[in-house]
Design a protein around this motif. Structure first.
Motif, mmCIF file in Angstrom:
data_model
loop_
_atom_site.group_PDB
_atom_site.id
_atom_site.type_symbol
_atom_site.label_atom_id
_atom_site.label_comp_id
_atom_site.label_asym_id
_atom_site.label_seq_id
_atom_site.Cartn_x
_atom_site.Cartn_y
_atom_site.Cartn_z
ATOM 1 N N LEU A 1 0.808 -1.222 0.000
ATOM 2 C CA LEU A 1 0.000 0.000 0.000
ATOM 3 C C LEU A 1 0.841 1.272 0.000
ATOM 4 C CD1 LEU A 1 -2.917 -0.928 2.444
ATOM 5 C CD2 LEU A 1 -2.883 -0.996 -0.055
ATOM 6 N N GLY A 2 2.158 1.129 -0.092
ATOM 7 C CA GLY A 2 3.010 2.317 -0.130
ATOM 8 C C GLY A 2 4.238 2.169 0.756
ATOM 9 N N THR A 3 4.954 3.270 0.916
ATOM 10 C CA THR A 3 6.247 3.261 1.601
ATOM 11 C C THR A 3 6.177 4.012 2.926
ATOM 12 O OG1 THR A 3 7.436 3.127 -0.506
ATOM 13 C CG2 THR A 3 8.670 3.939 1.390
ATOM 14 N N ILE A 4 6.810 3.433 3.940
ATOM 15 C CA ILE A 4 6.902 4.034 5.272
ATOM 16 C C ILE A 4 8.383 4.198 5.602
ATOM 17 C CG2 ILE A 4 6.350 3.768 7.721
ATOM 18 C CD1 ILE A 4 4.142 1.735 6.811
ATOM 19 N N THR A 5 8.791 5.400 5.967
ATOM 20 C CA THR A 5 10.175 5.646 6.369
ATOM 21 C C THR A 5 10.220 5.836 7.878
ATOM 22 O OG1 THR A 5 10.670 6.694 4.243
ATOM 23 C CG2 THR A 5 12.207 7.104 6.050
ATOM 24 N N LEU A 6 11.152 5.135 8.509
ATOM 25 C CA LEU A 6 11.270 5.130 9.969
ATOM 26 C C LEU A 6 12.648 5.588 10.397
ATOM 27 C CD1 LEU A 6 9.757 1.612 10.149
ATOM 28 C CD2 LEU A 6 8.743 3.462 11.470
ATOM 29 N N GLU A 7 12.692 6.359 11.486
ATOM 30 C CA GLU A 7 13.946 6.678 12.150
ATOM 31 C C GLU A 7 13.973 5.949 13.479
ATOM 32 O OE1 GLU A 7 14.871 10.781 12.650
ATOM 33 O OE2 GLU A 7 15.320 11.099 10.524
ATOM 34 N N LEU A 8 15.028 5.168 13.703
ATOM 35 C CA LEU A 8 15.158 4.375 14.917
ATOM 36 C C LEU A 8 16.205 5.007 15.821
ATOM 37 C CD1 LEU A 8 15.186 0.849 13.240
ATOM 38 C CD2 LEU A 8 13.230 2.321 13.788
ATOM 39 N N ASP A 9 15.939 4.966 17.118
ATOM 40 C CA ASP A 9 16.781 5.657 18.086
ATOM 41 C C ASP A 9 17.815 4.700 18.681
ATOM 42 O OD1 ASP A 9 17.878 7.195 20.098
ATOM 43 O OD2 ASP A 9 15.977 8.112 20.676
#
Length: 221
Positions: free
Chosen positions: A51-59
């Motif tokens: 359904l599309g792209t998700i960008t994540l920043e991990l700590d």
């Protein structure tokens, strides 16, 4: 969580007094693990779904155990082909309110051993809208399943003052969505099967799970 395995056995011309001969199931074929890369204070990954792209920043600075665990799955491509299988809809508060969940679901070909629990009162990474958090049973059982929140859910944070051990521990948030919350919402909006799921998860399982095509790290320039 909520593993579903269909086991089929065929007994052909077996005498009534004889125990059926059962062959040991074949061991799962697991790809060789790639060496771990150094963990950065911030790790960025791109998750491509149907359904599309998700960008994540991990700590990686404040939640290094959870972040390193997630990156281990990413670098070994263990998330490729998994699905978002759950959409929890909370009926109270401002909408949308709830979360979506995906992961390896205990698949022995994809799942690494459990990791130590990182409570939010130690990391400071809280369960706010857009947060990514590790799914688990008891504290210290998290592996390759994770949730992404549509809303603030403070009840998932650790509460050391509680008399309930589960509430004391909470869940381990370790990053947040930086783009693609519209895709998170699309997944959350997918129809659920009212009869699927067990216990408090009944009615939260997606009728048609959403496939995760790939999850890849973004290399800093």
């Amino acid at each position: 969580m909520l593993l579903r395995f269909a086991l089929f056995a065929a007994l052909i011309a077996t005498p009534a007094y004889a125990a059926p001969v059962r062959k040991a199931p074949p061991k799962p074929v697991v790809a060789k693990e790639v060496p771990p890369q150094p963990l950065h204070d911030t790790e960025t990954v791109v998750m491509t779904t149907d359904l599309g792209t998700i960008t994540l920043e991990l700590d990686g600075k404040h939640a290094p155990i959870s972040t390193a665990n997630f990156m281990r799955y990413v670098d070994n491509k263990r998330f490729d082909g998994v699905v978002f299988y759950r959409a929890m809809h909370l009926k109270w508060g401002e909408q949308p309110n709830g979360l979506i969940q995906a992961g390896t679901r205990g698949d022995p070909r994809k799942t690494f051993p459990p990791i130590a629990h990182e409570p939010t009162n130690q990391t400071g990474v809280l369960h706010k809208a857009g947060a990514i958090s590790l799914a688990r049973l008891a504290p210290g059982t998290a592996t390759g399943d994770f949730s992404i929140l549509l809303s603030d859910i403070d009840g998932l944070d650790a509460n050391p003052q509680s008399t309930d051990p589960e509430a004391q521990a909470g869940y381990a948030a370790f990053g947040h969505v930086v783009s693609g919350m519209d895709v998170v919402r699309k997944i959350w909006d997918q129809p659920v099967d009212p009869e699927a799921g067990e216990g408090f998860m009944k009615g939260q399982m997606l009728a048609q799970p959403v496939k995760v095509i790939s999850v890849r790290r973004v290399v800093a320039p």
